[in-house]
Write an enzyme that holds these catalytic residues in place. Structure first.
Site, mmCIF file in Angstrom:
data_model
loop_
_atom_site.group_PDB
_atom_site.id
_atom_site.type_symbol
_atom_site.label_atom_id
_atom_site.label_comp_id
_atom_site.label_asym_id
_atom_site.label_seq_id
_atom_site.Cartn_x
_atom_site.Cartn_y
_atom_site.Cartn_z
ATOM 1 N N HIS A 285 8.709 -29.811 12.791
ATOM 2 C CA HIS A 285 8.223 -28.581 12.156
ATOM 3 C C HIS A 285 7.023 -28.878 11.256
ATOM 4 C CE1 HIS A 285 11.626 -26.700 13.889
ATOM 5 N NE2 HIS A 285 12.513 -27.332 13.124
ATOM 6 N N CYS B 95 3.346 -2.927 4.008
ATOM 7 C CA CYS B 95 2.506 -1.773 4.355
ATOM 8 C C CYS B 95 3.316 -0.944 5.353
ATOM 9 C CB CYS B 95 1.132 -2.195 4.892
ATOM 10 S SG CYS B 95 1.136 -3.176 6.397
ATOM 11 N N GLY B 96 2.657 -0.051 6.095
ATOM 12 C CA GLY B 96 3.427 0.783 7.012
ATOM 13 C C GLY B 96 4.165 -0.040 8.048
ATOM 14 N N THR B 97 3.448 -1.012 8.623
ATOM 15 C CA THR B 97 4.027 -1.836 9.686
ATOM 16 C C THR B 97 4.187 -3.310 9.316
ATOM 17 O OG1 THR B 97 1.820 -2.313 10.506
ATOM 18 C CG2 THR B 97 2.951 -0.409 11.493
ATOM 19 N N ASP C 290 0.869 -1.173 0.000
ATOM 20 C CA ASP C 290 0.000 0.000 0.000
ATOM 21 C C ASP C 290 0.913 1.233 0.000
ATOM 22 O OD1 ASP C 290 0.941 0.313 2.595
ATOM 23 O OD2 ASP C 290 -1.035 0.412 3.539
ATOM 24 N N HIS C 291 0.312 2.404 0.204
ATOM 25 C CA HIS C 291 1.100 3.648 0.165
ATOM 26 C C HIS C 291 2.157 3.690 1.276
ATOM 27 C CE1 HIS C 291 -2.368 4.089 2.764
ATOM 28 N NE2 HIS C 291 -1.706 5.030 3.427
ATOM 29 N N HIS D 223 10.972 -23.252 10.147
ATOM 30 C CA HIS D 223 10.053 -23.687 11.217
ATOM 31 C C HIS D 223 8.586 -23.577 10.835
ATOM 32 C CE1 HIS D 223 12.899 -23.439 14.941
ATOM 33 N NE2 HIS D 223 13.542 -23.842 13.859
HETATM 34 C C1 RB5 Z 1 -1.570 3.092 6.391
HETATM 35 O O1 RB5 Z 1 -1.474 4.363 6.960
HETATM 36 C C2 RB5 Z 1 -1.204 2.028 7.421
HETATM 37 O O2 RB5 Z 1 -2.233 1.879 8.337
HETATM 38 C C3 RB5 Z 1 -0.900 0.729 6.729
HETATM 39 O O3 RB5 Z 1 0.140 0.913 5.824
HETATM 40 C C4 RB5 Z 1 -0.456 -0.431 7.605
HETATM 41 O O4 RB5 Z 1 0.575 -0.058 8.459
HETATM 42 C C5 RB5 Z 1 -1.510 -1.177 8.286
HETATM 43 O O5 RB5 Z 1 -1.262 -2.147 9.009
#
Ligand code: RB5
Length: 148
Positions: free
Chosen positions: A135, A67-69, A10-11, A100
């Site tokens: 495993h 994604c962001g996280t 995503d962005h 694993h």
């Molecule tokens: C987008 O702002 C963010 O929420 C997304 O990239 C992600 O981190 C979601 O888990």
């Protein structure tokens, strides 16, 4: 044999995704890039699902999500039957996700993990054979839930 993988972001992960595509292709991997392309805000489940379906169908053996996280992407991808997505944050975790956990997708945080670390984790994951014995037994316990 050339390794083929599918990748999507995503962005929040597009910058890392673009860097990974370039590094993986340079390293000899065939990479299908499903986007997003650019910084416009998009919904990460859309991208997680389209990539996860390509792994679940067997079109690709490996898939990478950013994604962001890495959290939202991994949660969404794991809703697709046949997908085992691990959010990893080191080369060692990449290796262990293969050995694993037999993970067929990895998720990364574009805002929380360095590109170099993500690249090394992907290479470790793709080049590590799935562990057998205990495993496989444990992974099969998870796979059995797909049948419920
Ligand atoms: C987008 O702002 C963010 O929420 C997304 O990239 C992600 O981190 C979601 O888990």
């Amino acid at each position: 044999m050339t390794k083929r993988l599918v990748i999507a972001a995503d962005h929040g992960g597009v910058e890392m995704k673009d860097a990974l595509v370039e590094r993986l292709r340079t390293a000899g991997y065939q990479v299908e890039d499903l986007g997003t392309h650019g910084s416009e805000s998009v919904h990460y489940p859309d991208y997680a699902f389209i990539a996860a379906e390509k792994v679940a169908s067997g079109e690709f053996s490996h898939g990478v999500l950013v994604c962001g996280t890495g959290i939202g992407m991994s949660i969404a991808a794991n809703k697709v039957k046949g997908v085992y997505c691990a959010k990893v944050n080191s080369e060692e975790e990449g290796r262990l996700a293969a050995e694993h956990n037999h993970a067929n997708m990895l998720a990364f945080g574009g805002r929380t993990t360095e590109v170099n670390v993500a690249f090394k984790a992907i290479v470790a994951w793709i080049t590590t054979a799935p562990g057998e014995g205990r495993h496989t037994e444990r992974v099969n316990m998870i796979k059995a839930r797909d049948m419920v």
